[in-house]
Design a protein around this motif. Structure first.
Motif, PDB file in Angstrom:
ATOM      1  N   VAL A   1       0.940  -1.266  -0.032  1.00 35.45           N
ATOM      2  CA  VAL A   1       0.039  -0.036  -0.182  1.00 35.45           C
ATOM      3  C   VAL A   1       0.897   1.182   0.165  1.00 35.45           C
ATOM      4  N   GLN A   2       2.110   1.145   0.453  1.00 32.82           N
ATOM      5  CA  GLN A   2       2.928   2.352   0.546  1.00 32.82           C
ATOM      6  C   GLN A   2       3.210   2.699  -1.050  1.00 32.82           C
ATOM      7  N   ASP A   3       3.746   2.086  -1.748  1.00 31.72           N
ATOM      8  CA  ASP A   3       3.823   2.409  -2.988  1.00 31.72           C
ATOM      9  C   ASP A   3       2.438   2.882  -3.768  1.00 31.72           C
ATOM     10  N   LEU A   4       1.599   2.222  -3.646  1.00 29.05           N
ATOM     11  CA  LEU A   4       0.084   2.516  -4.327  1.00 29.05           C
ATOM     12  C   LEU A   4      -0.372   3.912  -3.656  1.00 29.05           C
ATOM     13  N   SER A   5      -0.248   4.133  -2.656  1.00 32.38           N
ATOM     14  CA  SER A   5      -0.837   5.333  -1.944  1.00 32.38           C
ATOM     15  C   SER A   5       0.171   6.745  -2.485  1.00 32.38           C
ATOM     16  N   VAL A   6       1.450   6.519  -2.640  1.00 32.27           N
ATOM     17  CA  VAL A   6       2.445   7.423  -3.081  1.00 32.27           C
ATOM     18  C   VAL A   6       2.025   7.835  -4.560  1.00 32.27           C
ATOM     19  N   LEU A   7       1.761   6.617  -5.253  1.00 28.57           N
ATOM     20  CA  LEU A   7       1.629   6.817  -6.636  1.00 28.57           C
ATOM     21  C   LEU A   7       0.316   7.721  -6.916  1.00 28.57           C
ATOM     22  N   MET A   8      -0.646   7.414  -6.227  1.00 26.29           N
ATOM     23  CA  MET A   8      -1.966   8.027  -6.202  1.00 26.29           C
ATOM     24  C   MET A   8      -2.002   9.634  -6.102  1.00 26.29           C
ATOM     25  N   VAL A   9      -1.316  10.016  -5.015  1.00 26.07           N
ATOM     26  CA  VAL A   9      -1.144  11.256  -4.511  1.00 26.07           C
ATOM     27  C   VAL A   9      -0.185  12.163  -5.503  1.00 26.07           C
ATOM     28  N   SER A  10       0.961  11.288  -6.091  1.00 28.94           N
ATOM     29  CA  SER A  10       1.653  12.005  -7.058  1.00 28.94           C
ATOM     30  C   SER A  10       1.038  12.421  -8.174  1.00 28.94           C
ATOM     31  N   ALA A  11      -0.151  11.698  -8.503  1.00 32.14           N
ATOM     32  CA  ALA A  11      -0.854  11.947  -9.462  1.00 32.14           C
ATOM     33  C   ALA A  11      -1.719  13.418  -9.211  1.00 32.14           C
ATOM     34  N   TYR A  12      -2.511  13.175  -8.000  1.00 36.34           N
ATOM     35  CA  TYR A  12      -3.091  14.364  -7.589  1.00 36.34           C
ATOM     36  C   TYR A  12      -2.431  15.701  -7.448  1.00 36.34           C
ATOM     37  N   ARG A  13      -1.064  15.504  -7.119  1.00 39.29           N
ATOM     38  CA  ARG A  13      -0.309  16.675  -6.817  1.00 39.29           C
ATOM     39  C   ARG A  13       0.112  17.512  -8.116  1.00 39.29           C
ATOM     40  N   LEU A  14      -0.185  17.005  -9.306  1.00 36.64           N
ATOM     41  CA  LEU A  14       0.216  17.638 -10.583  1.00 36.64           C
ATOM     42  C   LEU A  14      -0.278  19.054 -10.645  1.00 36.64           C
ATOM     43  N   SER A  15       0.525  19.998 -10.935  1.00 36.64           N
ATOM     44  CA  SER A  15      -0.184  21.293 -10.939  1.00 36.64           C
ATOM     45  C   SER A  15      -0.602  21.593 -12.430  1.00 36.64           C
ATOM     46  N   ASN A  16      -1.433  20.792 -13.004  1.00 28.32           N
ATOM     47  CA  ASN A  16      -2.101  21.104 -14.053  1.00 28.32           C
ATOM     48  C   ASN A  16      -3.595  21.105 -13.802  1.00 28.32           C
ATOM     49  N   PHE A  17      -4.396  22.432 -14.114  1.00 26.03           N
ATOM     50  CA  PHE A  17      -5.825  22.412 -13.726  1.00 26.03           C
ATOM     51  C   PHE A  17      -6.596  22.357 -14.896  1.00 26.03           C
ATOM     52  N   ASP A  18      -6.207  21.851 -15.898  1.00 30.87           N
ATOM     53  CA  ASP A  18      -6.983  21.514 -17.380  1.00 30.87           C
ATOM     54  C   ASP A  18      -8.151  20.498 -16.965  1.00 30.87           C
ATOM     55  N   PRO A  19      -9.415  21.026 -17.140  1.00 30.52           N
ATOM     56  CA  PRO A  19     -10.444  19.860 -16.730  1.00 30.52           C
ATOM     57  C   PRO A  19     -10.288  18.629 -17.004  1.00 30.52           C
ATOM     58  N   GLN A  20      -9.710  18.455 -18.392  1.00 26.93           N
ATOM     59  CA  GLN A  20      -9.618  17.038 -18.798  1.00 26.93           C
ATOM     60  C   GLN A  20      -8.396  16.318 -18.184  1.00 26.93           C
ATOM     61  N   VAL A  21      -7.516  16.923 -17.827  1.00 24.26           N
ATOM     62  CA  VAL A  21      -6.405  16.367 -17.039  1.00 24.26           C
ATOM     63  C   VAL A  21      -6.845  15.926 -15.854  1.00 24.26           C
ATOM     64  N   ARG A  22      -7.597  16.975 -15.008  1.00 24.59           N
ATOM     65  CA  ARG A  22      -7.967  16.575 -13.656  1.00 24.59           C
ATOM     66  C   ARG A  22      -9.127  15.448 -13.636  1.00 24.59           C
ATOM     67  N   LYS A  23      -9.816  15.233 -14.829  1.00 27.69           N
ATOM     68  CA  LYS A  23     -10.495  14.235 -14.801  1.00 27.69           C
ATOM     69  C   LYS A  23      -9.726  12.811 -14.986  1.00 27.69           C
ATOM     70  N   LEU A  24      -8.775  12.937 -15.900  1.00 27.26           N
ATOM     71  CA  LEU A  24      -7.787  11.746 -15.916  1.00 27.26           C
ATOM     72  C   LEU A  24      -7.130  11.449 -14.599  1.00 27.26           C
ATOM     73  N   ILE A  25      -6.770  12.338 -13.993  1.00 24.75           N
ATOM     74  CA  ILE A  25      -5.998  12.081 -12.890  1.00 24.75           C
ATOM     75  C   ILE A  25      -6.849  11.453 -11.869  1.00 24.75           C
ATOM     76  N   ALA A  26      -8.322  11.906 -11.759  1.00 27.61           N
ATOM     77  CA  ALA A  26      -9.400  11.068 -10.838  1.00 27.61           C
ATOM     78  C   ALA A  26      -9.429   9.879 -11.206  1.00 27.61           C
ATOM     79  N   GLN A  27      -9.462   9.503 -12.454  1.00 26.95           N
ATOM     80  CA  GLN A  27      -9.923   8.322 -12.997  1.00 26.95           C
ATOM     81  C   GLN A  27      -8.718   7.183 -12.612  1.00 26.95           C
TER      82      GLN A  27
END
Length: 545
Positions: free
Chosen positions: A439-465
């Motif tokens: 779970v250590q690796d998976l949780s870090v991976l998920m948040v590293s996606a959320y942390r991306l400072s790109n706020f394009d709606p399409q990108v944010r939707k892909l991040i959530a998915q």
């Protein structure tokens, strides 16, 4: 280095003026003739004019150029320009100090002093040939003069120290010592000039120590930066401060990289080398091949295989759903294989809350507003984050943990490379690999996606998915190994990563979103009853903005 006429002409005049200034200062120290000191001071106005002229021309040139190689060359001219200006300032300081004491002037008439000044003159004479040369050998010779100058200055200073201990001519010896230090500083300026020329030749701003590390590591590829037409391209910098560059030659077709050169803290790179070697034993092919390792003092350098493909952060930002889906599927297959092949014979708890507590100070230094005291509103008490962490840690200690697996340890998006041609996955930056909860690796991976400072709606939707897909993959693996506490540990792992990752995010709104998610997950988990823990699932809304 490419002689750019618009910049090279004023640079040549600047070199001539600094040479004249150095000649005058040397004659002043030899003879004590104040007219020579005045001549040296007169050169300052000319030097300032050429210095400013070159800065203005460089700024104009940069504004008109988009070619990366040309821009690096222009920056190198600026580097040399500042080095010459610094050298001139030290010559001014020498004149000022020497005029304060005729006795100090006499104390300076020593072989070591004039040999050091001669080294400076030699260095100035080498600048033009070094710029016009196709290789870096002359530039390296300029850099090496710094060592000779330091040696001569140190020898003279030692003699002054002996006399100072005896209480002889104290004031004059101090003045003379200050002048020796100024001469040594001019050697430092000469070093920077040599580095500027080497940087233009290599295609990236580079210091001589780093150049020598590169030179030493390239022997594994039977290449020599002095003889082969090599360039290096900046590829980034890690959060630990290591610099990463790609090494390539002009002969390489389509600009393909020969290798990756990584330089930085010796302990960090030693850990990475060990991590790569460990992965080669445990899961061959997942990590790059190490070509060579070089250490010098507290620094070290790694030269390793350049891996083709794209990092996962780039895949997300490209918004290519088909490629991203294929990459995630291949990643999940690879992780399952790794975990099955490396399962340990005992649990290795991640201790997420202990990790979080350890990093809270760093979080508060970047975002002091997150260190909020406990408050009570209408009888409802809002505890401090530290209190929440204590409660969550008590809960975490009760959760059953599955057998440990060998994890990446710094499983950010930019540390995973997907090659769509071969449908292959590779890992890089492996200095934290160890046996731990998957779970250590998976949780870090998920948040590293959320942390991306790109706020394009399409990108944010892909991040959530993407976060949802990773979460569900972890759930499937947990069911496969009869892991009953996966969802609770994932919530704590995510809260840890959400909260600690805010120290890398300066955007206040984005950092707050991460902070509130991390805190919410902790509050949610610690309030669950025994029965609710068994059916708890993380709400997918937390992955969306």
């Amino acid at each position: 280095m490419q002689p750019l006429t618009e910049l090279y002409d004023p640079l040549r005049f600047l070199i001539i003026e600094v040479q004249k200034q150095l000649d005058s200062v040397t004659l002043f120290l030899e003879t004590g003739d104040l007219r020579q000191a005045e001549n040296g001071q007169k050169r300052v106005d000319y030097i300032d004019n050429y210095h400013v002229n070159l800065l203005n021309r460089a700024a104009t040139y940069l504004g008109e150029q988009t070619d990366k190689d040309i821009r690096i060359t222009v920056q190198s001219y600026e580097h040399i320009n500042h080095g010459l200006k610094s050298l001139s300032r030290q010559l001014q300081a020498i004149i000022f100090q020497a005029k304060q004491s005729s006795t100090a002037l006499k104390l300076l008439r020593k072989k070591n002093v004039f040999r050091a000044l001669n080294d400076l003159q030699v260095g100035l004479e080498l600048i033009e040939p070094a710029i016009e040369s196709e290789g870096s050998m002359l530039a390296i010779d300029i850099c090496r003069l710094k060592v000779h100058i330091d040696k001569r200055c140190d020898q003279q200073l030692e003699k002054y120290k002996i006399r100072l201990k005896k209480g002889q001519q104290t004031e004059a010896l101090l003045h003379a010592s200050f002048i020796i230090r100024d001469i040594s500083d001019m050697g430092e300026a000469l070093l920077r000039i040599g580095e500027g020329i080497i940087s233009a030749n290599m295609g990236q701003m580079i210091q001589i120590d780093r150049y020598h590390s590169l030179e030493a590591t390239l022997t594994a590829l039977q290449l020599n930066p002095q003889e082969d037409d090599l360039t290096i391209r900046a590829m980034g910098e890690t959060k630990s401060g290591c610099t990463i560059s790609g090494v390539m030659t002009a002969e390489e077709s389509e600009g393909q990289m020969l290798a990756v050169f990584k330089e930085g803290d010796k302990a960090k790179l030693k850990e990475e080398k060990t991590g790569i070697e460990s992965w080669h034993e445990k899961f061959p092919g997942i990590a790059p091949q190490v070509y060579s390792y070089h250490k010098s003092g507290n620094k070290a350098a790694l030269l390793f295989e350049y891996l083709t493909g794209e990092t996962f952060d780039k895949l997300l930002l490209q918004k290519n759903r088909k490629t991203l889906k294929a990459a995630l599927n291949r990643l999940f297959e690879t992780l399952t294989q790794i975990w099955e092949e490396t399962r340990a014979d005992q649990p290795y708890p991640a201790n997420f809350m202990a990790q979080l507590r350890k990093r809270l100070k760093d979080v508060y230094e970047v975002h002091p507003e997150f260190q909020a005291p406990s408050v009570s509103i209408n009888g409802v008490k809002s505890p401090t984050l530290e209190a929440l962490v204590d409660d969550a840690e008590a809960l975490e200690s009760e959760l059953p943990c599955p057998l440990g697996v060998y994890i990446h340890g710094d499983f950010n998006l930019d540390n995973i490379i997907y090659d769509p041609v071969d449908n292959d996955i590779n890992f890089i930056d492996l200095h934290r690999s160890e046996y731990l909860d998957f779970v250590q690796d998976l949780s870090v991976l998920m948040v590293s996606a959320y942390r991306l400072s790109n706020f394009d709606p399409q990108v944010r939707k892909l991040i959530a998915q993407t976060m949802q897909a990773i979460y569900e993959f972890g759930q499937d693996y947990a069911e496969h190994i009869d892991d009953t506490s996966y969802h609770l540990r994932m919530a704590l792992g995510l809260s840890r990563s959400f909260l600690t990752s805010t120290r890398f995010v300066l955007d206040k709104q984005h950092a707050k979103a991460m902070h509130f998610r991390g805190r919410y997950l902790i509050e949610q988990v610690i309030r669950l009853t025994e029965a609710e823990r068994m059916t708890y699932r993380i709400q997918k809304e937390i992955f969306h903005d």
